[in-house]
Design an enzyme around this catalytic site. Structure first.
Site, PDB file in Angstrom:
ATOM      1  N   THR A  27       0.869  -1.172   0.000  1.00  0.00           N
ATOM      2  CA  THR A  27       0.000   0.000   0.000  1.00  0.00           C
ATOM      3  C   THR A  27       0.906   1.221   0.000  1.00  0.00           C
ATOM      4  O   THR A  27       2.121   1.103   0.183  1.00  0.00           O
ATOM      5  CB  THR A  27      -0.904   0.046   1.259  1.00  0.00           C
ATOM      6  OG1 THR A  27      -0.087   0.268   2.421  1.00  0.00           O
ATOM      7  CG2 THR A  27      -1.699  -1.243   1.435  1.00  0.00           C
ATOM      8  N   ALA A  56       3.173  -1.117   4.746  1.00  0.00           N
ATOM      9  CA  ALA A  56       2.476   0.085   5.215  1.00  0.00           C
ATOM     10  C   ALA A  56       3.524   1.193   5.262  1.00  0.00           C
ATOM     11  O   ALA A  56       4.584   1.020   5.868  1.00  0.00           O
ATOM     12  CB  ALA A  56       1.895  -0.160   6.600  1.00  0.00           C
ATOM     13  N   ILE A  82       7.478  -2.300   6.959  1.00  0.00           N
ATOM     14  CA  ILE A  82       7.513  -0.841   6.998  1.00  0.00           C
ATOM     15  C   ILE A  82       8.090  -0.314   5.691  1.00  0.00           C
ATOM     16  O   ILE A  82       9.199  -0.672   5.288  1.00  0.00           O
ATOM     17  CB  ILE A  82       8.368  -0.333   8.190  1.00  0.00           C
ATOM     18  CG1 ILE A  82       7.869  -0.949   9.515  1.00  0.00           C
ATOM     19  CG2 ILE A  82       8.350   1.192   8.247  1.00  0.00           C
ATOM     20  CD1 ILE A  82       6.447  -0.610   9.911  1.00  0.00           C
ATOM     21  N   LYS A  83       7.310   0.557   5.053  1.00  0.00           N
ATOM     22  CA  LYS A  83       7.759   1.122   3.774  1.00  0.00           C
ATOM     23  C   LYS A  83       8.320   2.516   4.051  1.00  0.00           C
ATOM     24  O   LYS A  83       7.654   3.350   4.677  1.00  0.00           O
ATOM     25  CB  LYS A  83       6.556   1.208   2.847  1.00  0.00           C
ATOM     26  CG  LYS A  83       6.849   1.077   1.366  1.00  0.00           C
ATOM     27  CD  LYS A  83       5.523   1.030   0.607  1.00  0.00           C
ATOM     28  CE  LYS A  83       5.713   0.833  -0.864  1.00  0.00           C
ATOM     29  NZ  LYS A  83       4.436   1.044  -1.584  1.00  0.00           N
ATOM     30  N   VAL A  84       9.551   2.735   3.619  1.00  0.00           N
ATOM     31  CA  VAL A  84      10.183   4.052   3.830  1.00  0.00           C
ATOM     32  C   VAL A  84      10.631   4.604   2.480  1.00  0.00           C
ATOM     33  O   VAL A  84      10.988   3.849   1.572  1.00  0.00           O
ATOM     34  CB  VAL A  84      11.409   3.959   4.786  1.00  0.00           C
ATOM     35  CG1 VAL A  84      11.003   3.473   6.167  1.00  0.00           C
ATOM     36  CG2 VAL A  84      12.506   3.078   4.199  1.00  0.00           C
TER      37      VAL A  84
END
Ligand code: G3P
Length: 218
Positions: A27, A56, A82-84
């Site tokens: 997402t 996310a 965790i998307k960074v």
């Protein structure tokens, strides 16, 4: 090759996960906006449906704030990734999170040098955006080739190439020919993968002929 789905639409995810083809979900803030849902609630629901990695994305831009947001997101479920963003702060957050064994997807990758930095930061996934490169007249798939070639020179490097911003089935085929680890597919592209008019016509002809035999198998 793993198939992720690029959406925050829970009903689409439910429908497609029943096919058994979904290995994960990605997402981003735009997809959360499109869903009209609260991020924590929607990510929790998605994680209940799909056991694989569910990305996310943090929306903070500083290292400290990214880590604060990551703390909240990773508590939602154990498969939250965790998307960074691919910034210095994002890479620093990636390294810190990976040291704690948190899955990290580094996003908004548009160059091989960025992908190299993400790998050095220990990213679980690097997300090069092929469609957005094609949109500005470049060749997104050339970037996938470059990253895969570069990573293959270093067998200890575990970062998976997650091809993002996919627009059509040819992107999926090309990524598979190159050997990319993952594609994240918009739901419409996943559905297009099976379509072929000769399959539809052929099945219709078989069924019409079968009907004329008057037989039944079961
Ligand atoms: O989730 C990241 C990426 O897949 C976005 O795709 O279509 O907005 O360029 P797109």
């Amino acid at each position: 090759m793993k198939f992720f789905i690029d959406t925050a639409d829970v009903s689409e995810i439910k429908e497609l996960s029943s096919s058994g083809f979904l290995d994960g979900v990605t997402t981003n803030p735009s997809l959360i906006k499109k869903s009209g849902r609260n991020i924590n609630e929607v990510i929790a629901e998605i994680c209940d449906i799909v056991p694989g990695p569910v990305s996310a994305e943090v929306t903070a831009t500083t290292y400290e704030e990214m880590l604060k947001e990551a703390e909240v997101l990773k508590e939602i479920a154990k498969n939250v990734t965790i998307k960074v963003p691919l910034t210095w702060d994002g890479l620093k957050a990636c390294r810190t999170l990976r040291n704690d064994d948190v899955l990290v997807n580094v996003t908004l990758c548009f160059s091989a040098s960025q992908a190299l930095l993400a790998a050095k930061a220990g990213a679980t996934f690097i997300s090069p955006f092929v469609g957005r490169l094609d949109d500005i007249g470049l060749n997104g798939m050339d970037l996938i080739s470059d990253i895969c070639e570069m990573y293959s020179n270093y067998p200890n490097l575990n970062t998976e190439v997650l091809v993002a911003s996919i627009r059509n089935p040819n992107h999926v085929i090309d990524a598979a020919k190159i050997g990319a680890d993952v594609v994240t597919l918009p739901p419409n592209v996943l559905k297009q993968l099976i379509s072929h008019p000769l399959t539809d016509n052929g099945l219709k002809a078989f069924l019409d002929d079968w009907k004329m035999t008057g037989q039944s198998i079961a």
